[in-house]
Enzyme design. Structure first.
Site, PDB file in Angstrom:
ATOM      1  N   LYS A  46       0.859  -1.190   0.000  1.00 56.37           N
ATOM      2  CA  LYS A  46       0.000   0.000   0.000  1.00 56.37           C
ATOM      3  C   LYS A  46       0.894   1.238   0.000  1.00 56.37           C
ATOM      4  CE  LYS A  46      -1.675   2.971   2.882  1.00 56.37           C
ATOM      5  NZ  LYS A  46      -1.771   4.166   2.037  1.00 56.37           N
ATOM      6  N   GLU A  58      10.055  16.475  14.916  1.00 60.07           N
ATOM      7  CA  GLU A  58      10.373  16.368  13.492  1.00 60.07           C
ATOM      8  C   GLU A  58       9.477  17.348  12.725  1.00 60.07           C
ATOM      9  OE1 GLU A  58       9.178  12.755  11.378  1.00 60.07           O
ATOM     10  OE2 GLU A  58      11.211  12.661  10.604  1.00 60.07           O
TER      11      GLU A  58
HETATM   12  P1  NAD Z   1       2.308   8.394   7.872  1.00 55.61           P
HETATM   13  O1  NAD Z   1       2.653   7.636   9.092  1.00 55.61           O
HETATM   14  O2  NAD Z   1       1.225   9.386   7.948  1.00 55.61           O
HETATM   15  O3  NAD Z   1       1.911   7.421   6.692  1.00 55.61           O
HETATM   16  C1  NAD Z   1       2.733   6.363   6.258  1.00 55.61           C
HETATM   17  C2  NAD Z   1       1.876   5.309   5.620  1.00 55.61           C
HETATM   18  O4  NAD Z   1       1.046   4.729   6.614  1.00 55.61           O
HETATM   19  C3  NAD Z   1       0.930   5.826   4.537  1.00 55.61           C
HETATM   20  O5  NAD Z   1       0.859   4.883   3.495  1.00 55.61           O
HETATM   21  C4  NAD Z   1      -0.389   5.922   5.274  1.00 55.61           C
HETATM   22  O6  NAD Z   1      -1.496   5.804   4.416  1.00 55.61           O
HETATM   23  C5  NAD Z   1      -0.301   4.719   6.189  1.00 55.61           C
HETATM   24  N1  NAD Z   1      -1.177   4.767   7.366  1.00 55.61           N
HETATM   25  C6  NAD Z   1      -1.737   5.858   7.963  1.00 55.61           C
HETATM   26  N2  NAD Z   1      -2.486   5.481   9.023  1.00 55.61           N
HETATM   27  C7  NAD Z   1      -2.396   4.129   9.112  1.00 55.61           C
HETATM   28  C8  NAD Z   1      -2.924   3.154   9.995  1.00 55.61           C
HETATM   29  N3  NAD Z   1      -3.711   3.500  11.022  1.00 55.61           N
HETATM   30  N4  NAD Z   1      -2.610   1.853   9.796  1.00 55.61           N
HETATM   31  C9  NAD Z   1      -1.790   1.497   8.784  1.00 55.61           C
HETATM   32  N5  NAD Z   1      -1.278   2.370   7.900  1.00 55.61           N
HETATM   33  C10 NAD Z   1      -1.564   3.680   8.055  1.00 55.61           C
HETATM   34  O7  NAD Z   1       3.663   9.048   7.405  1.00 55.61           O
HETATM   35  P2  NAD Z   1       3.876  10.020   6.160  1.00 55.61           P
HETATM   36  O8  NAD Z   1       3.326  11.357   6.550  1.00 55.61           O
HETATM   37  O9  NAD Z   1       3.410   9.385   4.912  1.00 55.61           O
HETATM   38  O10 NAD Z   1       5.468  10.094   6.077  1.00 55.61           O
HETATM   39  C11 NAD Z   1       6.235  10.970   6.833  1.00 55.61           C
HETATM   40  C12 NAD Z   1       6.885  10.266   8.001  1.00 55.61           C
HETATM   41  O11 NAD Z   1       7.619   9.136   7.556  1.00 55.61           O
HETATM   42  C13 NAD Z   1       7.884  11.117   8.721  1.00 55.61           C
HETATM   43  O12 NAD Z   1       7.702  11.000  10.111  1.00 55.61           O
HETATM   44  C14 NAD Z   1       9.223  10.533   8.324  1.00 55.61           C
HETATM   45  O13 NAD Z   1      10.260  10.731   9.215  1.00 55.61           O
HETATM   46  C15 NAD Z   1       8.884   9.109   8.185  1.00 55.61           C
HETATM   47  N6  NAD Z   1       9.867   8.437   7.336  1.00 55.61           N
HETATM   48  C16 NAD Z   1      10.748   7.548   7.884  1.00 55.61           C
HETATM   49  C17 NAD Z   1      11.705   6.933   7.109  1.00 55.61           C
HETATM   50  C18 NAD Z   1      12.700   5.974   7.666  1.00 55.61           C
HETATM   51  O14 NAD Z   1      13.203   5.178   6.916  1.00 55.61           O
HETATM   52  N7  NAD Z   1      12.994   5.989   8.938  1.00 55.61           N
HETATM   53  C19 NAD Z   1      11.761   7.209   5.769  1.00 55.61           C
HETATM   54  C20 NAD Z   1      10.880   8.124   5.244  1.00 55.61           C
HETATM   55  C21 NAD Z   1       9.918   8.718   6.041  1.00 55.61           C
END
Ligand code: NAD
Length: 464
Positions: free
Chosen positions: A169, A372
């Site tokens: 997803k 962050e």
């Molecule tokens: P997010 O947590 O909002 O979403 C990530 C994914 O999770 C999306 O596909 C979203 O649809 C899904 N999601 C949302 N709610 C969910 C739930 N309840 N159950 C399962 N899936 C769900 O994050 P984002 O805003 O897309 O990305 C930004 C964040 O990602 C930042 O905090 C960043 O630091 C982090 N990030 C981490 C890494 C790493 O490798 N450590 C890399 C890139 C980004």
């Protein structure tokens, strides 16, 4: 390309919802495409297809899986220009970074896994035990929007090499580039059901994957808050979870550092992809003797970062991914309570732009130093000696990455004391086959290279 379909069991199929979700270009605020709003039922169909394909794929010799990944790499490479353009449109990454990082990095990672699988490590014996590594099973992969193809490939390539089957997803904000991967997978002839795509929201599709009883492992990249929810959902059935989460990385500039290089590279790192980078060095920690010069240099460097159209060659900062993200970043800037030395510059009216912003004299305990931001916002603070630098750097609930600048042995000694999964000394380059992951609330597990492969394997001891 079938952007109006899901990919399940080796076929492009409709979602049971019959609804779609709009994808927006954050630089123009225009709707550029629609993708299916997947459902829990779609997830169930995809997991069933992945389960049905698992035995055959797991038993396929690893070298054969490697050869198929090689074909996938070839098919995806042919789409490199399209990948860069698509990420430029749906995320707003400036063209040069879109080509080198958003397209170049996943292609390098995929090639690496094809090569790793093509030449498997011989099985080991411990005493009278043969140690074998087997695939975990059906993997649910949930990814964010900031490096939308890289984060997908880091999971998919490793999982497929290990012999797992996958339900992906992608983020609802940037789902388009994943279609290029599935188009390539279809062309490369991956067996039906080995790789499946369900687009949709996190609360519907993501939660259905995390909580599905037949998903053996959830590999998640995203925010720490969502990672926590995914962990809870998987804990009920003791499913394996790998988490790549947020960061608040420190760039430590010691008293004997090459200051100009350290500051320029440091600002570039903090502002990469408009600061929407989990490993971004968003805290610049500078020895007090160099502090004033560093602030001046960082401000001048940031002011040189042009904001605007990602497809214009001169642009260094594209938009943030969404209106919500832009407003969130503006909130951090308004509440910063520190000395702004760069920022507040004019940005285009249309699109979700924020100018490159630098704050000096930031309190290490403040919101700006602890949270962050995920935007082009750098926080600079002073330290007195190496001990003090280590203390401030480790004063974070995150532990993803970092940088240290100074005499190599001294810098290495400081790096060893940082509670983070990676540290770059004196601007050393990113290594796409080195283990990548976080300490503390930055995550659990490692991606990339052989460590990333091992995440998707079970270990069995056979006594003989
Ligand atoms: P997010 O947590 O909002 O979403 C990530 C994914 O999770 C999306 O596909 C979203 O649809 C899904 N999601 C949302 N709610 C969910 C739930 N309840 N159950 C399962 N899936 C769900 O994050 P984002 O805003 O897309 O990305 C930004 C964040 O990602 C930042 O905090 C960043 O630091 C982090 N990030 C981490 C890494 C790493 O490798 N450590 C890399 C890139 C980004």
């Amino acid at each position: 390309m079938n952007r109006d379909s899901l990919y399940i069991g080796g076929r492009w199929v409709s979602s049971t919802s019959g609804h779609t979700m709009a994808v927006e270009n954050p630089a123009t605020e225009e709707i550029i495409a629609h993708v299916p709003a997947g459902t829990g039922e779609d997830v169930h169909r995809a997991v069933s297809a992945a389960r049905a394909a698992f035995d055959g794929w797991a038993r396929t010799p690893m070298a054969e899986r490697g050869a198929l990944l090689g074909k996938l790499h070839e098919a995806l490479s042919a789409r490199a220009a399209d990948i860069a353009k698509t990420v430029g449109l749906e995320l707003g990454t400036p063209l040069k970074v879109a080509k080198n990082v958003q397209a170049g990095l996943p292609l390098a990672v995929l090639r690496g896994y094809a090569d790793l699988a093509a030449d498997p490590v011989p099985e080991e014996s411990i005493g009278h035990s043969l140690i074998v590594h087997e695939p975990v099973g059906v993997v649910g992969a949930i990814t964010p929007w900031n490096y939308p193809l890289h984060q997908v490939v880091a999971k998919v390539a490793a999982a497929l090499a290990a012999g797992c089957t996958v339900v992906l997803k992608p983020s609802e904000l940037t789902p388009l580039v994943a279609y290029l991967l599935f188009d390539a997978a279809d062309e490369a002839g991956l067996p039906d059901g080995v790789l499946n795509l369900v687009t949709g929201t996190g609360t519907e599709v993501g939660a259905a994957i995390a909580g599905h009883p037949d998903v053996d492992m959830v590999s998640f990249t995203g925010s720490t808050a969502t990672g926590r929810a995914v962990s809870h959902a998987a804990a009920d059935r003791i499913a394996r979870v790998a988490l790549e989460l947020g960061g608040k990385s420190a760039n430590i500039i010691l008293s004997d550092a090459d200051l100009t290089k350290a500051v320029k590279v440091g600002v570039g790192n903090a502002f990469l992809n408009s600061g929407q980078t989990c490993t971004a060095w968003t805290r610049m920690l500078v020895h007090r003797d160099l502090y004033d010069s560093a602030v001046e240099l960082a401000a001048a460097t940031a002011q040189g970062y042009r904001t605007g159209d990602p497809f214009d060659e001169g642009t260094r900062l594209g938009p943030l991914v969404s209106a919500g993200q832009r407003d969130r970043v503006r909130g951090f800037i308004e509440r910063a309570g520190a000395r702004m030395v760069a920022g507040a510059a004019d940005v285009p009216d249309k699109g979700y732009f924020v100018a490159g912003t630098v704050f000096a004299d930031v309190d290490p305990a403040s919101e700006l130093a602890q949270e962050e931001v995920f935007g082009p916002v750098l926080a600079i603070m002073a330290f007195d000696d190496d001990e003090d630098a280590v203390r401030i750097a480790n004063n974070s609930r995150y532990g993803l990455a970092g940088g240290v600048w100074g005499e190599p042995e001294r810098a290495l000694a400081v790096a060893r004391r940082l509670r983070t999964g990676a540290v770059d000394l004196n601007g050393a380059a990113f290594n796409p086959v080195a283990p990548f992951g976080g300490y503390k609330q930055s995550g659990v597990g490692r991606e990339l290279g052989s460590y990333g492969l091992a995440e998707f394997q079970q270990t069995k001891a056979i006594q003989r």
